[in-house]
Structures are given as C-alpha cells and as structure tokens.
Design a protein around this motif. Structure first.
Motif, PDB file in Angstrom:
ATOM      1  N   ASP A 125       0.760  -1.182   0.054  1.00 39.30           N
ATOM      2  CA  ASP A 125      -0.066  -0.052   0.165  1.00 39.30           C
ATOM      3  C   ASP A 125       0.901   1.213   0.105  1.00 39.30           C
ATOM      4  O   ASP A 125       1.907   1.436   0.670  1.00 39.30           O
ATOM      5  CB  ASP A 125      -1.042   0.181   1.112  1.00 39.30           C
ATOM      6  CG  ASP A 125      -2.033  -1.072   1.249  1.00 39.30           C
ATOM      7  OD1 ASP A 125      -2.315  -1.467   0.084  1.00 39.30           O
ATOM      8  OD2 ASP A 125      -2.418  -1.388   2.355  1.00 39.30           O
ATOM      9  N   VAL A 126       0.395   2.495  -0.772  1.00 41.69           N
ATOM     10  CA  VAL A 126       1.068   3.699  -0.702  1.00 41.69           C
ATOM     11  C   VAL A 126       0.130   4.721  -0.314  1.00 41.69           C
ATOM     12  O   VAL A 126      -0.892   4.849  -0.426  1.00 41.69           O
ATOM     13  CB  VAL A 126       1.488   3.909  -2.170  1.00 41.69           C
ATOM     14  CG1 VAL A 126       2.207   5.255  -2.328  1.00 41.69           C
ATOM     15  CG2 VAL A 126       2.128   2.746  -2.901  1.00 41.69           C
ATOM     16  N   ASN A 127       0.809   5.444   0.744  1.00 41.40           N
ATOM     17  CA  ASN A 127      -0.008   6.419   1.580  1.00 41.40           C
ATOM     18  C   ASN A 127       0.571   7.783   0.789  1.00 41.40           C
ATOM     19  O   ASN A 127       1.967   8.361   1.077  1.00 41.40           O
ATOM     20  CB  ASN A 127       0.439   6.513   2.869  1.00 41.40           C
ATOM     21  CG  ASN A 127      -0.396   7.511   3.578  1.00 41.40           C
ATOM     22  OD1 ASN A 127      -1.205   8.445   3.138  1.00 41.40           O
ATOM     23  ND2 ASN A 127      -0.245   7.425   4.970  1.00 41.40           N
ATOM     24  N   ILE A 128      -0.280   8.521  -0.100  1.00 39.47           N
ATOM     25  CA  ILE A 128       0.086   9.590  -0.800  1.00 39.47           C
ATOM     26  C   ILE A 128       0.399  10.834   0.207  1.00 39.47           C
ATOM     27  O   ILE A 128       1.202  11.745   0.260  1.00 39.47           O
ATOM     28  CB  ILE A 128      -0.859  10.073  -1.863  1.00 39.47           C
ATOM     29  CG1 ILE A 128      -2.252  10.326  -0.877  1.00 39.47           C
ATOM     30  CG2 ILE A 128      -0.994   9.207  -2.773  1.00 39.47           C
ATOM     31  CD1 ILE A 128      -3.045  11.061  -2.123  1.00 39.47           C
ATOM     32  N   TYR A 129      -0.135  10.851   1.619  1.00 41.25           N
ATOM     33  CA  TYR A 129       0.137  11.775   2.602  1.00 41.25           C
ATOM     34  C   TYR A 129       1.499  11.664   3.195  1.00 41.25           C
ATOM     35  O   TYR A 129       1.917  12.491   4.081  1.00 41.25           O
ATOM     36  CB  TYR A 129      -0.864  11.744   3.670  1.00 41.25           C
ATOM     37  CG  TYR A 129      -2.431  12.149   3.003  1.00 41.25           C
ATOM     38  CD1 TYR A 129      -2.790  13.462   2.829  1.00 41.25           C
ATOM     39  CD2 TYR A 129      -3.336  11.054   2.924  1.00 41.25           C
ATOM     40  CE1 TYR A 129      -3.818  13.602   2.454  1.00 41.25           C
ATOM     41  CE2 TYR A 129      -4.484  11.186   2.265  1.00 41.25           C
ATOM     42  CZ  TYR A 129      -4.846  12.621   1.978  1.00 41.25           C
ATOM     43  OH  TYR A 129      -6.083  13.115   1.626  1.00 41.25           O
ATOM     44  N   ARG A 164      -0.570   6.566 -13.568  1.00 38.17           N
ATOM     45  CA  ARG A 164      -1.379   7.679 -14.471  1.00 38.17           C
ATOM     46  C   ARG A 164      -2.907   7.573 -13.975  1.00 38.17           C
ATOM     47  O   ARG A 164      -3.262   6.415 -13.941  1.00 38.17           O
ATOM     48  CB  ARG A 164      -1.364   7.698 -15.905  1.00 38.17           C
ATOM     49  CG  ARG A 164       0.056   7.663 -16.425  1.00 38.17           C
ATOM     50  CD  ARG A 164       0.542   8.963 -16.829  1.00 38.17           C
ATOM     51  NE  ARG A 164       1.838   9.065 -17.419  1.00 38.17           N
ATOM     52  CZ  ARG A 164       2.599   9.609 -17.064  1.00 38.17           C
ATOM     53  NH1 ARG A 164       2.722  10.535 -15.782  1.00 38.17           N
ATOM     54  NH2 ARG A 164       4.147   9.582 -17.487  1.00 38.17           N
ATOM     55  N   VAL A 165      -3.469   8.668 -13.886  1.00 33.78           N
ATOM     56  CA  VAL A 165      -4.978   8.930 -13.590  1.00 33.78           C
ATOM     57  C   VAL A 165      -5.676   8.751 -14.607  1.00 33.78           C
ATOM     58  O   VAL A 165      -5.560   9.381 -15.661  1.00 33.78           O
ATOM     59  CB  VAL A 165      -5.206  10.246 -12.712  1.00 33.78           C
ATOM     60  CG1 VAL A 165      -6.821  10.253 -12.451  1.00 33.78           C
ATOM     61  CG2 VAL A 165      -4.402  10.441 -11.634  1.00 33.78           C
ATOM     62  N   VAL A 166      -6.671   7.693 -14.773  1.00 32.96           N
ATOM     63  CA  VAL A 166      -7.422   7.492 -15.665  1.00 32.96           C
ATOM     64  C   VAL A 166      -9.010   7.771 -15.294  1.00 32.96           C
ATOM     65  O   VAL A 166      -9.592   7.045 -14.353  1.00 32.96           O
ATOM     66  CB  VAL A 166      -7.365   5.938 -16.157  1.00 32.96           C
ATOM     67  CG1 VAL A 166      -8.404   5.712 -17.186  1.00 32.96           C
ATOM     68  CG2 VAL A 166      -5.949   5.350 -16.680  1.00 32.96           C
ATOM     69  N   ALA A 184      -5.230  17.137 -10.170  1.00 31.89           N
ATOM     70  CA  ALA A 184      -3.821  17.620 -10.540  1.00 31.89           C
ATOM     71  C   ALA A 184      -2.521  17.310  -9.754  1.00 31.89           C
ATOM     72  O   ALA A 184      -1.748  17.035  -9.959  1.00 31.89           O
ATOM     73  CB  ALA A 184      -4.041  19.091 -11.178  1.00 31.89           C
ATOM     74  N   GLN A 185      -2.988  17.481  -8.362  1.00 32.02           N
ATOM     75  CA  GLN A 185      -2.137  17.448  -7.417  1.00 32.02           C
ATOM     76  C   GLN A 185      -1.900  15.809  -7.085  1.00 32.02           C
ATOM     77  O   GLN A 185      -0.643  15.464  -6.967  1.00 32.02           O
ATOM     78  CB  GLN A 185      -2.203  18.116  -6.066  1.00 32.02           C
ATOM     79  CG  GLN A 185      -1.293  17.833  -4.913  1.00 32.02           C
ATOM     80  CD  GLN A 185      -1.526  18.777  -3.842  1.00 32.02           C
ATOM     81  OE1 GLN A 185      -2.573  19.238  -3.528  1.00 32.02           O
ATOM     82  NE2 GLN A 185      -0.695  18.709  -2.862  1.00 32.02           N
ATOM     83  N   LEU A 186      -2.737  14.979  -7.294  1.00 31.74           N
ATOM     84  CA  LEU A 186      -2.657  13.628  -7.326  1.00 31.74           C
ATOM     85  C   LEU A 186      -1.817  13.139  -8.510  1.00 31.74           C
ATOM     86  O   LEU A 186      -0.929  12.237  -8.457  1.00 31.74           O
ATOM     87  CB  LEU A 186      -3.973  13.026  -7.485  1.00 31.74           C
ATOM     88  CG  LEU A 186      -3.989  11.355  -7.583  1.00 31.74           C
ATOM     89  CD1 LEU A 186      -3.425  10.924  -6.240  1.00 31.74           C
ATOM     90  CD2 LEU A 186      -5.365  10.785  -7.755  1.00 31.74           C
ATOM     91  N   ALA A 187      -1.915  13.715  -9.642  1.00 29.92           N
ATOM     92  CA  ALA A 187      -1.097  13.276 -10.848  1.00 29.92           C
ATOM     93  C   ALA A 187       0.326  13.778 -10.762  1.00 29.92           C
ATOM     94  O   ALA A 187       1.355  13.022 -10.904  1.00 29.92           O
ATOM     95  CB  ALA A 187      -1.610  14.034 -12.058  1.00 29.92           C
ATOM     96  N   LEU A 188       0.615  14.918  -9.844  1.00 31.53           N
ATOM     97  CA  LEU A 188       1.902  15.314  -9.804  1.00 31.53           C
ATOM     98  C   LEU A 188       2.639  14.357  -8.515  1.00 31.53           C
ATOM     99  O   LEU A 188       3.967  14.056  -8.844  1.00 31.53           O
ATOM    100  CB  LEU A 188       1.989  16.662  -9.140  1.00 31.53           C
ATOM    101  CG  LEU A 188       2.037  17.823 -10.056  1.00 31.53           C
ATOM    102  CD1 LEU A 188       1.731  19.247  -9.295  1.00 31.53           C
ATOM    103  CD2 LEU A 188       3.044  17.802 -11.065  1.00 31.53           C
TER     104      LEU A 188
END
Length: 120
Positions: A61-65, A117-119, A78-82
């Motif tokens: 699992d990856v925690n983006i925070y 990538r965000v789809v 947009a920030q999620l893509a970055l």
C-alpha cells in the motif's frame, strides 16, 4: 437589579445569534436555498484514492500523505497526478495502481490509477 445574571444571559443570546447566523450563511445557498450545501465542500475538488505500488516484485500500500506537506488534506486531481509522477520518478515504485473517487460540486465520479497515471 443584579447584573451578575445579565452577563451569562447576554453571552447566551450572542452565542445563539452567532450560531443562527452561521447556519443561515453556511448551510443555505442564497440563490437556490438548498439545505446542507456548505460552500467549503461545494466548491472544493479533491480525491480519495487507495494506491498499491510494486517494489522489487512485491506489492504494498502507498500512502500519498507521506509525500505532501503536513496539514494538507485536500488532494485535487492535478496534485494527485503530480504525486504519482513524483513517486514514479524517484524509482521507489516500478508500478502504481489503485482506484478512488473524485468529489466536487458536480458530484462524485470514479477514477482509476494505472501505470502511475490517473485514468478518469
């Protein structure tokens, strides 16, 4: 006349007035008059996503925070893509995949993350 009793009564009246004003100004949209449409949540766009990353053939699992500054809790698309681009470019993960939701004033829609990538 005892003024000691007037101060708590005045504080209670002022507090009740502020609560009533906040309810009217915060929960009712003036043009439409819809209940429970708080402006902060109506005009913010953010994502809720569950990510899995592959590292050395193992999935975790990856925690983006962990990557964004402390105190940030709105993650727009947009920030999620970055963030995904950053996680991919560091070489920590070979592949990122997941699914989630985008919440905005236009409603809720599903998103998918494939190959970092965000789809939509």
């Amino acid at each position: 006349m005892h003024f000691g009793a007037l101060i708590p009564a005045a504080e209670t009246a002022v507090t009740a007035g502020l609560i009533a004003w906040m309810a009217v100004a915060g929960f009712w949209r003036r043009p439409a008059g819809q209940l429970l449409s708080w402006t902060m949540f109506c005009y913010a766009t953010f994502t809720i996503v569950s990510l899995r990353g592959t590292r050395a053939g193992r999935t975790q699992d990856v925690n983006i925070y962990d990557v964004i500054p402390p105190g940030s809790f709105f993650v727009p698309p947009a920030q999620l893509a970055l963030i995904l681009e950053f996680l991919s470019s560091t070489g920590d993960f070979e592949d990122l995949e997941g699914e989630g939701r985008v919440l905005s004033r236009h409603g809720e829609r599903a998103i998918t993350v494939r190959n970092g990538r965000v789809v939509p």
